[in-house]
Design an enzyme around this catalytic site. Structure first.
Site, PDB file in Angstrom:
ATOM      1  N   ARG A 286       2.191  34.600 -34.179  1.00 60.02           N
ATOM      2  CA  ARG A 286       3.176  33.617 -34.619  1.00 60.02           C
ATOM      3  C   ARG A 286       3.830  32.900 -33.449  1.00 60.02           C
ATOM      4  O   ARG A 286       4.506  31.890 -33.655  1.00 60.02           O
ATOM      5  CB  ARG A 286       4.258  34.295 -35.459  1.00 60.02           C
ATOM      6  CG  ARG A 286       3.739  35.063 -36.665  1.00 60.02           C
ATOM      7  CD  ARG A 286       4.883  35.730 -37.396  1.00 60.02           C
ATOM      8  NE  ARG A 286       5.772  34.731 -37.907  1.00 60.02           N
ATOM      9  CZ  ARG A 286       5.620  34.145 -39.113  1.00 60.02           C
ATOM     10  NH1 ARG A 286       4.599  34.502 -39.863  1.00 60.02           N
ATOM     11  NH2 ARG A 286       6.448  33.228 -39.520  1.00 60.02           N
TER      12      ARG A 286
ATOM     13  N   TRP B 173       7.934  31.362 -30.023  1.00 61.64           N
ATOM     14  CA  TRP B 173       7.240  30.093 -29.814  1.00 61.64           C
ATOM     15  C   TRP B 173       8.364  29.094 -29.561  1.00 61.64           C
ATOM     16  O   TRP B 173       9.091  28.717 -30.469  1.00 61.64           O
ATOM     17  CB  TRP B 173       6.442  29.680 -31.047  1.00 61.64           C
ATOM     18  CG  TRP B 173       5.547  28.511 -30.786  1.00 61.64           C
ATOM     19  CD1 TRP B 173       4.257  28.543 -30.337  1.00 61.64           C
ATOM     20  CD2 TRP B 173       5.856  27.117 -30.957  1.00 61.64           C
ATOM     21  NE1 TRP B 173       3.760  27.257 -30.215  1.00 61.64           N
ATOM     22  CE2 TRP B 173       4.721  26.370 -30.587  1.00 61.64           C
ATOM     23  CE3 TRP B 173       6.989  26.419 -31.387  1.00 61.64           C
ATOM     24  CZ2 TRP B 173       4.691  24.970 -30.619  1.00 61.64           C
ATOM     25  CZ3 TRP B 173       6.961  25.030 -31.413  1.00 61.64           C
ATOM     26  CH2 TRP B 173       5.818  24.322 -31.038  1.00 61.64           C
TER      27      TRP B 173
ATOM     28  N   CYS C 264       8.305  31.795 -34.719  1.00 66.53           N
ATOM     29  CA  CYS C 264       8.387  33.035 -33.948  1.00 66.53           C
ATOM     30  C   CYS C 264       8.121  34.187 -34.894  1.00 66.53           C
ATOM     31  O   CYS C 264       7.983  34.002 -36.098  1.00 66.53           O
ATOM     32  CB  CYS C 264       9.782  33.155 -33.353  1.00 66.53           C
ATOM     33  SG  CYS C 264      10.288  31.708 -32.417  1.00 66.53           S
TER      34      CYS C 264
ATOM     35  N   ASN D  97      14.050  32.965 -36.117  1.00 63.34           N
ATOM     36  CA  ASN D  97      12.848  32.120 -36.249  1.00 63.34           C
ATOM     37  C   ASN D  97      13.271  30.877 -37.021  1.00 63.34           C
ATOM     38  O   ASN D  97      13.710  30.990 -38.168  1.00 63.34           O
ATOM     39  CB  ASN D  97      11.760  32.879 -37.016  1.00 63.34           C
ATOM     40  CG  ASN D  97      10.596  31.962 -37.373  1.00 63.34           C
ATOM     41  OD1 ASN D  97      10.327  30.988 -36.684  1.00 63.34           O
ATOM     42  ND2 ASN D  97       9.946  32.249 -38.496  1.00 63.34           N
ATOM     43  N   GLY D  98      13.172  29.711 -36.415  1.00 57.60           N
ATOM     44  CA  GLY D  98      13.587  28.484 -37.093  1.00 57.60           C
ATOM     45  C   GLY D  98      14.272  27.560 -36.104  1.00 57.60           C
ATOM     46  O   GLY D  98      14.175  27.752 -34.881  1.00 57.60           O
TER      47      GLY D  98
ATOM     48  N   GLU E 116      -8.401  23.067 -30.002  1.00 56.48           N
ATOM     49  CA  GLU E 116      -7.307  24.030 -30.017  1.00 56.48           C
ATOM     50  C   GLU E 116      -7.613  25.323 -29.269  1.00 56.48           C
ATOM     51  O   GLU E 116      -6.683  25.991 -28.808  1.00 56.48           O
ATOM     52  CB  GLU E 116      -6.829  24.306 -31.435  1.00 56.48           C
ATOM     53  CG  GLU E 116      -7.782  24.901 -32.389  1.00 56.48           C
ATOM     54  CD  GLU E 116      -7.114  25.105 -33.758  1.00 56.48           C
ATOM     55  OE1 GLU E 116      -5.921  25.417 -33.816  1.00 56.48           O
ATOM     56  OE2 GLU E 116      -7.810  24.931 -34.768  1.00 56.48           O
TER      57      GLU E 116
ATOM     58  N   LYS F 245     -11.283  22.492 -33.845  1.00 55.62           N
ATOM     59  CA  LYS F 245     -11.563  23.851 -33.352  1.00 55.62           C
ATOM     60  C   LYS F 245     -11.787  23.833 -31.835  1.00 55.62           C
ATOM     61  O   LYS F 245     -11.257  24.643 -31.096  1.00 55.62           O
ATOM     62  CB  LYS F 245     -12.777  24.462 -34.063  1.00 55.62           C
ATOM     63  CG  LYS F 245     -12.510  24.782 -35.537  1.00 55.62           C
ATOM     64  CD  LYS F 245     -11.720  26.011 -35.779  1.00 55.62           C
ATOM     65  CE  LYS F 245     -10.260  25.819 -36.018  1.00 55.62           C
ATOM     66  NZ  LYS F 245      -9.737  25.231 -37.192  1.00 55.62           N
TER      67      LYS F 245
ATOM     68  N   LYS G  72       0.227  30.585 -35.316  1.00 55.61           N
ATOM     69  CA  LYS G  72      -0.550  30.652 -36.548  1.00 55.61           C
ATOM     70  C   LYS G  72       0.132  29.985 -37.730  1.00 55.61           C
ATOM     71  O   LYS G  72      -0.491  29.333 -38.571  1.00 55.61           O
ATOM     72  CB  LYS G  72      -0.843  32.118 -36.893  1.00 55.61           C
ATOM     73  CG  LYS G  72      -1.695  32.307 -38.112  1.00 55.61           C
ATOM     74  CD  LYS G  72      -3.091  31.794 -37.888  1.00 55.61           C
ATOM     75  CE  LYS G  72      -3.993  31.834 -39.092  1.00 55.61           C
ATOM     76  NZ  LYS G  72      -5.223  31.107 -38.898  1.00 55.61           N
TER      77      LYS G  72
ATOM     78  N   GLU H 194     -12.899  18.776 -38.380  1.00 50.11           N
ATOM     79  CA  GLU H 194     -12.603  20.204 -38.212  1.00 50.11           C
ATOM     80  C   GLU H 194     -13.281  20.769 -36.960  1.00 50.11           C
ATOM     81  O   GLU H 194     -12.681  21.529 -36.201  1.00 50.11           O
ATOM     82  CB  GLU H 194     -13.031  20.979 -39.459  1.00 50.11           C
ATOM     83  CG  GLU H 194     -12.797  22.479 -39.419  1.00 50.11           C
ATOM     84  CD  GLU H 194     -11.358  22.897 -39.192  1.00 50.11           C
ATOM     85  OE1 GLU H 194     -11.145  24.088 -38.884  1.00 50.11           O
ATOM     86  OE2 GLU H 194     -10.446  22.040 -39.248  1.00 50.11           O
TER      87      GLU H 194
ATOM     88  N   HIS I 256     -16.934   0.795 -33.884  1.00 48.81           N
ATOM     89  CA  HIS I 256     -15.730  -0.058 -33.837  1.00 48.81           C
ATOM     90  C   HIS I 256     -14.788   0.396 -32.735  1.00 48.81           C
ATOM     91  O   HIS I 256     -13.599   0.093 -32.759  1.00 48.81           O
ATOM     92  CB  HIS I 256     -15.019  -0.026 -35.202  1.00 48.81           C
ATOM     93  CG  HIS I 256     -15.903  -0.458 -36.329  1.00 48.81           C
ATOM     94  ND1 HIS I 256     -16.316  -1.757 -36.508  1.00 48.81           N
ATOM     95  CD2 HIS I 256     -16.506   0.275 -37.307  1.00 48.81           C
ATOM     96  CE1 HIS I 256     -17.120  -1.823 -37.559  1.00 48.81           C
ATOM     97  NE2 HIS I 256     -17.247  -0.613 -38.062  1.00 48.81           N
TER      98      HIS I 256
HETATM   99  C1  AGP Z   1      -5.919  25.443 -37.533  1.00 45.00           C
HETATM  100  O1  AGP Z   1      -6.846  26.139 -36.822  1.00 45.00           O
HETATM  101  C2  AGP Z   1      -4.568  25.491 -37.032  1.00 45.00           C
HETATM  102  N1  AGP Z   1      -4.130  26.811 -36.896  1.00 45.00           N
HETATM  103  C3  AGP Z   1      -3.574  24.623 -37.770  1.00 45.00           C
HETATM  104  O2  AGP Z   1      -4.011  23.314 -37.721  1.00 45.00           O
HETATM  105  C4  AGP Z   1      -3.333  24.998 -39.247  1.00 45.00           C
HETATM  106  O3  AGP Z   1      -4.426  24.658 -40.019  1.00 45.00           O
HETATM  107  C5  AGP Z   1      -2.101  24.236 -39.749  1.00 45.00           C
HETATM  108  O4  AGP Z   1      -1.005  24.634 -38.983  1.00 45.00           O
HETATM  109  C6  AGP Z   1      -1.842  24.500 -41.228  1.00 45.00           C
HETATM  110  O5  AGP Z   1      -1.567  25.830 -41.439  1.00 45.00           O
HETATM  111  P1  AGP Z   1      -1.536  26.408 -42.941  1.00 45.00           P
HETATM  112  O6  AGP Z   1      -2.891  26.256 -43.528  1.00 45.00           O
HETATM  113  O7  AGP Z   1      -1.116  27.835 -42.767  1.00 45.00           O
HETATM  114  O8  AGP Z   1      -0.515  25.607 -43.680  1.00 45.00           O
END
Ligand code: AGP
Length: 608
Positions: free
Chosen positions: A27, A74, A2, A100-101, A488, A485, A603, A481, A504
């Site tokens: 966040r 969050w 959060c 937050n936590g 997500e 992308k 994020k 990757e 396979h």
């Molecule tokens: C990637 O687009 C995501 N936001 C997520 O997978 C991110 O890479 C992951 O949470 C790791 O975050 P960090 O690099 O801040 O540790």
């Protein structure tokens, strides 16, 4: 995961809190709230929804006060709702708290407090903290907070205000990031520096176990035994302008287009072409120390984990050190092996990802030296690592990581070059790589010119129900990757796979409705990728090939070709990933998705 904020000063706290929450919304963004202390006691406004909706609520039901706290959520415990939104109160309503936590022993403590007569109104773990403080002995709010936290298991970044202690915010951190913004006669507390930048660039990063008392007169930091602590004041490296969207419709597109500059910033002052090596003073690793490294373990999550796999290729290739790449969330619960000569590298854009942080701590506990490759200056991973490389890519606001990924790859190439030269990589090879790295920002800029072609493809495939991404060798993680992308931000189910693995199993998925993105630059495995593409074509798959400029021989297998500038194979992932970032972006826009705030994501993942 959060975002929390607090303000105490002479101004009305509410507009300051709302602006800061907008800056923290990446966040977590499923509900939001603010609370202030004023002549009427503690007043709170909160709801399920975005900060923009909270602004409307405050417009309809104004509140004012010069001391207040705010939160954007969050959800971990209790579904997003007005009731579960923060701030939370105690039984009297005279105390408000944001957190937050995760409080891991919340159920146990809650049951005990309910037996003692406390009335709980939410499904959250956080509300337990408010009642614990209400229940705790102590003449001051900070004394009661310290006593309450002694009964807590779990992680927190929290801020609390109470009628009994007017003009005071008490903040505490364990496991979740928290800092104090030092202004002129005013102070803020916040989860990250972006929230305080409109008011100050001077910040105090709190350490685990710190409890801060913040008033208009200043701040004091204590440890959990109420002993006064000294904490340095740091300056935030970036300014407000870098946080602004500018003329872009989304932060993700802005950050994709910033990659020539962000890669340049990662390389700046670190390339030594004449010596064919890199200067990485922050590593605190002497060439002699590098020569003694016998094993390298990379720990990371998500996109950073994908960067780690590319890192394995370049480090094994240039330095000849065996590398294992670990999901931090798995690694932290495995019994780390005490193997001498182990160097651990923690890769994290935010520097706050809980699993990566705990994997770092586990590696240190097992006697390993730990290097951090991190973007956010002053973040916990950066401060706890023995040395590191800052990406200097600038703030990354879009939840989907883009420019941090290409900067992570550039940093890993510098690191591999540095290690390699310390372990006998010939000067000639070092020079060649250093020269090519120097040209990288231009190559990235040229690759971005593919955007119009990618936009056309996005139109064509925006309604695809699934997608498959294939790559081999150093470009297999690029396939992973690209798939991440798309998943997500567009919510299309997509999988990245080593191209040879496809037969396979996943080849069963292929038919004329399946777009298959093949990452196929001209390198040593290129002929093999061609055969894999023919296997896809034979089953009617719709192939989009990302290949090298000047490579004309894919017409017979690929329906679409995107050509990136030719470069050394070790550098190719930095270019081949860009059209995949753009494809995911334009498909998500075409599907009307909230590109910068994709559902269910945040994020920085500061909880387990
Ligand atoms: C990637 O687009 C995501 N936001 C997520 O997978 C991110 O890479 C992951 O949470 C790791 O975050 P960090 O690099 O801040 O540790």
């Amino acid at each position: 995961m959060c975002g929390i904020v607090g303000y105490v000063g002479s101004r009305d706290a509410v507009p300051v809190l709302l602006d800061a929450l907008s800056g923290l919304e990446y966040r977590g963004y499923d509900s939001a709230g603010v609370a202030v202390l004023n002549g009427r006691g503690v007043e709170t406004r909160k709801l399920a929804g975005r900060v923009a909706a909270l602004r409307d609520l405050v417009r309809r039901a104004p509140l004012h006060g010069s001391c207040g706290i705010g939160h954007t959520r969050w959800a971990t415990h209790g579904a997003p709702s007005e009731r579960n939104a923060h701030p939370h109160a105690d039984c009297t309503g005279a105390l408000a708290l944001v957190h937050n936590g995760i409080i891991e022993n919340a159920d146990l403590v809650r049951a005990r407090l309910e037996r003692a007569g406390h009335r709980f109104v939410t499904e959250t773990d956080t509300e337990t903290l408010a009642h614990l403080i209400e229940d705790a002995p102590g003449a001051t709010l900070e004394a009661r907070v310290i006593a309450a936290l002694a009964r807590v298991e779990g992680t927190y970044g929290l801020a609390v205000i109470a009628e009994a202690d007017p003009g005071k915010i008490v903040a505490a951190r364990r496991g979740s990031p928290l800092l104090i913004g030092v202004g002129q006669g005013e102070y803020l507390v916040a989860s990250d520096a972006n929230a305080v930048l409109p008011h100050t660039r001077s910040v105090v990063y709190l350490d685990d176990g710190d409890i801060a008392v913040v008033t208009q007169q200043g701040y004091r930091v204590f440890d959990s035994d109420a002993r006064l602590q000294q904490r340095a004041v740091d300056d935030v490296a970036w300014d407000l302008e870098t946080l602004a969207l500018g003329h872009y419709p989304h932060f993700m597109l802005k950050e994709i287009c910033e990659q020539p500059q962000s890669v340049q910033s990662t390389l700046r002052g670190r390339l030594l072409p004449a010596q064919g090596t890199a200067r990485l003073d922050g590593l605190n690793l002497s060439p002699a120390r590098c020569a003694r490294v016998q094993r390298l373990v990379i720990v990371a999550c998500g996109t950073s984990w994908h960067a780690g796999i590319v890192g394995r290729h370049v480090i094994e290739e240039l330095a000849g050190i065996p590398v294992s790449v670990e999901y931090a969330s798995e690694y932290r619960y495995r019994k780390p092996l005490r193997l001498p000569g182990t160097l651990t590298v923690a890769i994290s854009q935010s520097g706050e990802t809980a699993d990566t942080l705990e994997a770092l701590r586990a590696a240190k506990a097992a006697g390993s030296t730990v290097i951090g490759i991190v973007n956010v200056v002053g973040s916990t991973i950066a401060r706890e690592a023995d040395g590191g490389i800052y990406l200097h890519a600038g703030p990354e606001i879009g939840v989907a990581s883009t420019k941090a990924f290409t900067s992570q790859l550039a940093a890993l190439l510098l690191f591999a070059l540095f290690l390699g030269r310390a372990r006998g990589l010939p000067l000639r090879e070092g020079r060649r790589l250093a020269e090519q790295l120097g040209e990288l920002p231009d190559l990235v800029a040229r690759t971005l010119e593919l955007e119009p072609e990618v936009r056309v493809l996005a139109e064509r495939y925006a309604d695809a129900p699934n997608a498959l991404y294939l790559g081999r060798g150093i470009n297999f993680p690029v396939a992973l990757e690209g798939a991440l992308k798309l998943k997500e931000i567009s919510y299309i189910h997509a999988e990245g796979y080593p191209a040879a693995e496809m037969k396979h199993g996943p080849i069963a998925l292929i038919d004329e409705n399946m777009p298959v993105v093949c990452v196929a630059p001209k390198d040593e495995v290129y002929p093999k990728v061609i055969s894999n593409m023919q296997e896809v074509k034979a089953r009617g798959g719709r192939i989009i090939a990302v290949t090298s400029e000047g490579n004309g021989d894919l017409r017979h297998v690929a329906e679409h070709q995107l050509r990136v500038p030719a470069c050394l194979p070790l550098l190719s992932p930095i270019l081949t990933v860009i059209p995949l970032q753009l494809l995911a972006y334009h498909i998500a826009v075409r599907r009307g998705c909230d590109v910068d705030r994709p559902r269910n994501l945040a994020k920085s993942v500061t909880v387990e």
